[in-house]
Design a protein around this motif. Structure first.
Motif, PDB file in Angstrom:
ATOM      1  N   LEU A 155       0.817  -1.218   0.000  1.00  0.00           N
ATOM      2  CA  LEU A 155       0.000   0.000   0.000  1.00  0.00           C
ATOM      3  C   LEU A 155       0.850   1.268   0.000  1.00  0.00           C
ATOM      4  O   LEU A 155       0.316   2.370  -0.065  1.00  0.00           O
ATOM      5  N   LEU A 170       2.544   2.427   2.525  1.00  0.00           N
ATOM      6  CA  LEU A 170       2.371   3.154   3.782  1.00  0.00           C
ATOM      7  C   LEU A 170       3.645   3.181   4.610  1.00  0.00           C
ATOM      8  O   LEU A 170       3.718   3.901   5.587  1.00  0.00           O
ATOM      9  N   ARG A 219      -4.210   4.129  -6.404  1.00  0.00           N
ATOM     10  CA  ARG A 219      -4.894   4.207  -5.106  1.00  0.00           C
ATOM     11  C   ARG A 219      -6.367   3.810  -5.190  1.00  0.00           C
ATOM     12  O   ARG A 219      -6.884   3.152  -4.309  1.00  0.00           O
ATOM     13  N   TYR A 266      -8.177  -1.270   1.462  1.00  0.00           N
ATOM     14  CA  TYR A 266      -7.434  -1.871   2.573  1.00  0.00           C
ATOM     15  C   TYR A 266      -8.360  -2.044   3.763  1.00  0.00           C
ATOM     16  O   TYR A 266      -9.082  -1.127   4.132  1.00  0.00           O
ATOM     17  N   VAL A 285      -6.053   3.905   6.979  1.00  0.00           N
ATOM     18  CA  VAL A 285      -6.888   3.723   5.791  1.00  0.00           C
ATOM     19  C   VAL A 285      -6.959   5.024   4.993  1.00  0.00           C
ATOM     20  O   VAL A 285      -6.939   5.014   3.759  1.00  0.00           O
ATOM     21  N   ALA A 338      -3.969   5.065   2.998  1.00  0.00           N
ATOM     22  CA  ALA A 338      -4.060   4.083   1.918  1.00  0.00           C
ATOM     23  C   ALA A 338      -4.935   4.603   0.781  1.00  0.00           C
ATOM     24  O   ALA A 338      -4.754   4.245  -0.372  1.00  0.00           O
ATOM     25  N   MET A 339      -5.912   5.457   1.111  1.00  0.00           N
ATOM     26  CA  MET A 339      -6.753   6.045   0.065  1.00  0.00           C
ATOM     27  C   MET A 339      -6.072   7.220  -0.616  1.00  0.00           C
ATOM     28  O   MET A 339      -6.622   7.809  -1.541  1.00  0.00           O
TER      29      MET A 339
END
Lengths: 266, 431
Positions: A67, A69, A88, A93, B182, B185-186
């Motif tokens: 992802l 992150l 994206r 997720y 999240v 992640a978006m």
């Protein structure tokens, strides 16, 4: 979306069929301790892949690395051949339910609607279409009756279903899920697997971190992970006693010991 | 000096003085704006568990303010604001650096950074050139009497910017506060929103320094928002309520401070704390008061059912249902029984009969329902829970009050005709 590109691709994929998820030689460390070492795997579109391994094996880290992150030391991850920053909206997720505060002042519907925020961006407000998508997602996980409840009133299984609904609401075709079966009863587990199989039938790709060794045959493919890839392949071939022993055995391989020795020497 | 009650002037015009006197009004309005803005921003601080950061920002702006003072040579609010904003952002960045590049956890990193900056500020103050006037006491404790028109205008602008920003970015900021991973992640700008929030808090805090001072301004951030948190199930209502609580704390605090003749900063904080205390007691879901009431009602309900059953039993045994007999049967004190009987009579579940009372038709229905539940539970305990026959009665005495479940128990057991003691179980009530 993938037709015109100015940047050169790092991975040269066959233009027609990039895998849904591609991880190549990925190494991640946390405070100089390696968490993932040279992980390579590819997931074809429409597959349900389980990631199995002991605590600290780097399962969640792998999802977060895909992802984008967390910082990675080397290697790369691609979604349909593109870096995550370009994809994206194609990826949803589902974090562990323990990652959020279930006393937060929001209702079930509010949480599911959040699945649309990635598309809305900074300032646009949710439209009628977004609200319709929210209701449909709630319906799909059987949580319609709970829509206007506060989230603190949910059981473990209901929390998981709300998170799933939020991911469905994103209408992504790749879903990364971190322990969606934690705190879930047997009936809900079956319902969630049914949903997964429906999603793969719709050509959605699912990568699922899982703790439970009892349901391995329900996945198409399995990744046995303990910092390294112990085995990756079709579930019935990979889920052998010997492989699981190696994954959970905890003994350092010669390779690990060599790396440790080299690291300490520097 | 705090005045005694007898010394307080109760004329309305005296109480309204903070709102009618032109100079006081500026202090009051500024405080109300500070309270409202702090309340709204406080929601994010409370929900993201950043209370310590609020404290940190308010202290860490000191060196920024002193440096701005050194550069601009006066206490002009715009210069101070600029210095405070820079110091606030520097704090946020430094905390991030320390906690990400060392083993130090975030709370310790916050502690290290803000105390260091505050200390730096104190050192700078002690080295100010002779003759310059920098009132540290004002900075630490606040003096709303010193608030002027320029402060009011500045605060009005800041609150407008903050409230507009929160309204515009309501949705992404809600997600980022609830589930930052999240949100990231978006592709939502999580870090940028963090710094935006830090900036808005720094600006509000520095504008609020003159009203409450550096030590107490954090209370205006955390306390009204925490009170609203007790009462709200929706994020939007929490934001509004926290703003209202903040404004109310400031307004009431200013008036009380004037009337009772105490410093206004502490007075505002104490009002906010009182609001929080009431929210804690009165919150419908978690509040102490409502929980007590619910428990009391439940106990009353159980006593009522016990009395109904006792009357039913006495009637079966052809004994007059006098209060003393009921008390003996139901194991309740006579005065409790009398009180329960009054309630039952009011609801027409019983009527007077001879020396005692008798169940009415609807009372009789309730009694049979209870007897049925009791015997079904006895059967369930003996059959399914392996409870010895001698003990089933005691446990069923408690379980019978869950008579909504009786039909399910009946179903599960396959409609038994008699209980473990061989007594018939009444049939399901007719609709």
């Amino acid at each position: 979306m993938t037709t015109t590109r100015t940047q050169p691709r790092v991975v040269p994929p066959v233009a027609t069929a990039s895998p849904a998820i591609a991880v190549h030689n990925l190494t991640v460390s946390y405070l100089e301790r390696p968490v993932l070492r040279s992980v390579t795997m590819e997931v074809e579109r429409g597959q349900l892949v389980g990631i199995i391994g002991p605590n600290g094996a780097g399962k969640s880290t792998l999802l977060k690395a895909v992802l984008g992150l967390i910082d990675i030391d080397s290697g790369m991850a691609r979604i349909y051949g593109e870096p995550i920053s370009q994809a994206r909206n194609r990826v949803a997720y589902v974090p562990q339910t323990s990652a959020v505060d279930w006393d937060f002042p929001v209702t079930v519907r509010d949480v599911v609607l959040m699945g649309r925020y990635g598309r809305l961006g900074w300032v646009r407000r949710p439209s009628r279409a977004d609200r319709t998508a929210t209701s449909e997602s709630l319906e799909r996980v059987g949580m319609t009756d709970f829509a206007d409840r506060h989230i603190r009133q949910l059981s473990g299984g209901q929390q998981q279903r709300v998170f799933l609904a939020r991911a469905l609401c994103q209408q992504a075709d790749v879903m990364l899920l971190d322990e969606p079966f934690a705190g879930v009863d047997a009936a809900t587990e079956r319902a969630i697997f049914d949903l997964f199989h429906k999603l793969t039938a719709e050509r959605c790709t699912l990568l699922v971190v899982n703790h439970d060794l009892g349901v391995l045959e329900k996945f198409d493919r399995l990744l046995l992970l303990n910092q390294r890839v112990i085995a990756y392949g079709p579930a019935h071939e990979v889920a052998t006693e010997a492989n699981i022993q190696r994954t959970y055995g905890g003994r350092l391989s010669l390779l690990d010991r060599a790396e440790n020795a080299l690291r300490e020497a520097t | 000096m705090i005045v005694t009650l007898a010394q307080i002037d109760f004329r309305p015009e005296f109480w309204l003085y903070p709102l009618t006197d032109q100079h006081m009004l500026m202090g009051t309005l500024t405080s109300v704006l500070v309270g409202m803005t702090c309340g709204v921003l406080g929601c994010f601080v409370v929900l993201r568990r950043m209370a310590l950061i609020g404290d940190a920002l308010s202290h860490a702006v000191l060196p920024g303010v002193v440096i701005a003072f050194l550069v601009t040579k006066d206490t002009g609010i715009v210069g101070l604001l600029f210095g405070a904003l820079l110091a606030g952002l520097a704090t946020a960045v430094l905390i991030n650096l320390v906690s990400h590049h060392s083993r130090t956890k975030e709370d310790s990193a916050i502690g290290i950074v803000f105390t260091a900056l505050f200390a730096l500020g104190l050192v700078l103050i002690s080295n100010l050139p002779r003759g310059t006037h920098f009132d540290l006491k004002c900075f630490v404790f606040g003096i709303p009497e010193a608030v002027g028109l320029s402060d009011l205008i500045l605060m009005a602008v800041i609150s407008m910017i903050v409230l507009t920003t929160v309204a515009m970015l309501y949705h992404p900021m809600k997600l980022i506060s609830f589930d930052p991973v999240v949100a990231a992640a978006m592709g939502l700008p999580v870090l940028a929103s963090h710094y935006l929030l830090m900036g808005m808090i720094s600006a509000t805090v520095v504008a609020g320094l003159k009203t409450t001072g550096v030590v107490l301004v954090v209370a205006m951030v955390i306390t009204p928002a925490s009170a609203a948190y007790q009462l709200c199930n929706r994020f939007s209502s929490m934001l509004v309520l926290a703003g209202v609580f903040g404004a109310l704390s400031a307004l009431v605090g200013m008036v009380l401070a004037y009337v009772v003749n105490v410093p206004s900063g502490p007075s505002m904080v104490l009002v906010a704390t009182a609001i929080f205390g009431m929210a804690m007691l009165l919150s419908p879901k978690h509040g102490v008061v409502f929980r007590r009431i619910r428990r009391w009602r439940h106990r009353q309900h159980i006593e009522e059912e016990d009395v109904i059953k006792a009357i039913h039993k006495l009637a079966e045994e052809r004994i007059d249902a006098a209060p003393a007999a009921i008390a003996g049967q139901s194991r309740l004190a006579v005065e409790r029984v009398l009180r329960v009987l009054r309630g039952l009579r009011h609801n027409r579940l019983i009527a007077n009969s001879g020396d005692g009372v008798a169940l009415t038709e609807s009372g009789e229905r309730r009694a049979i329902e209870l007897v049925r539940a009791h015997r079904l539970w006895e059967s369930y305990l003996a059959d399914r829970a392996n409870v010895p026959a001698a003990d089933v009665h005691e446990q069923a005495e408690v379980l019978e009050h869950a008579h909504e479940l009786a039909d399910e128990v009946d179903e599960t057991l396959g409609h038994p005709g008699v209980d473990p003691h061989g007594t018939p179980i009444p049939a399901q009530k007719q609709p």
